[in-house]
Design a protein around this motif. Structure first.
Motif, short mmCIF file in Angstrom:
data_model
loop_
_atom_site.label_atom_id
_atom_site.label_comp_id
_atom_site.label_asym_id
_atom_site.label_seq_id
_atom_site.Cartn_x
_atom_site.Cartn_y
_atom_site.Cartn_z
N THR A 1 0.96 -1.27 0.19
CA THR A 1 0.23 0.13 0.07
C THR A 1 1.08 1.38 0.09
N GLY A 2 2.01 1.49 0.52
CA GLY A 2 3.12 2.39 0.05
C GLY A 2 2.48 2.59 1.61
N ALA A 3 2.20 2.55 2.14
CA ALA A 3 2.24 2.79 4.25
C ALA A 3 3.41 3.23 4.80
N LEU A 4 4.51 2.02 4.52
CA LEU A 4 5.73 2.03 5.31
C LEU A 4 6.71 3.84 4.91
N GLY A 5 6.65 3.52 3.11
CA GLY A 5 7.22 4.60 2.51
C GLY A 5 6.49 6.27 3.03
N LEU A 6 5.06 6.64 2.75
CA LEU A 6 4.64 7.59 3.14
C LEU A 6 5.03 8.05 4.20
N GLU A 7 4.73 6.85 5.40
CA GLU A 7 5.04 7.32 6.76
C GLU A 7 5.81 8.29 7.02
#
Length: 186
Positions: free
Chosen positions: A61-67
């Motif tokens: 989902t990209g959640a780590l990079g977006l965080e």
């Protein structure tokens, strides 16, 4: 799912929903992400986000990079070859309005193209138990994606050993998730 802290704190991310049955999307839970990012921001690793060039392998989902972007990273490259994952990442980038600070590569993380810029913050969240994490790190290093002394955050079902070219910093367990932190050798 939501962004935990930083510029986009509290902003909701696209729901995985049924997604693609073959994609096996397993997003890092908000609770695990919050605990992990608190460790990273706690000072022991300096400030790994401030101005960082990042790489999110098996991005989902990209959640780590977006965080990380929300907390001050300058740029994040997301790598995932799944169609459902690509759509979720594009939706999340659009929701947060950060297209100018991101790049999405629809490619397998175990055979990466040559890097534009070496990255100093790498997230690695491969499908559990398939041995793909080490392959992805080897590919990333060979393709110029990993800067000397880069911090690697590797999420798996068990603690991981440091592959050649990396030093083990520590491992942490969050329920059935183990996070292994590595530092790329110079």
């Amino acid at each position: 799912m939501r962004i935990i802290a930083g510029e986009w704190r509290g902003r909701r991310l696209a729901a995985v929903g049924k997604g693609d049955a073959g994609a096996h999307l397993r997003p890092t839970t908000d609770r695990v992400r919050e605990a992990l990012f608190n460790v990273l921001a706690g000072g022991r690793f300096g400030d790994p986000f401030d101005g960082a060039q990042g790489l999110d392998l098996f991005a989902g989902t990209g959640a780590l990079g977006l965080e990380a972007l929300s907390r001050g990273a300058a740029h994040m490259t997301f790598v995932d070859d799944g169609r459902a994952a690509g759509k979720l990442i594009r939706d999340n980038i659009r929701t947060l309005g950060c297209g100018d600070r991101t790049k999405l590569i629809a490619h397998t993380a175990t055979r990466l193209p040559a890097a534009d810029t070496p990255c100093d913050l790498i997230f690695l969240d491969p499908p559990y138990g398939k041995g793909l994490g080490g392959q992805a790190l080897t590919s990333a290093r060979a393709s110029g994606w990993i800067a000397p002394e880069a911090l690697v955050v590797w999420e798996e079902q068990s603690p991981q050993e440091a592959p050649a070219g990396f030093d083990l910093l520590e491992t942490r367990r969050y329920g059935d998730t183990h996070v292994t932190l590595l530092r790329a050798q110079v």
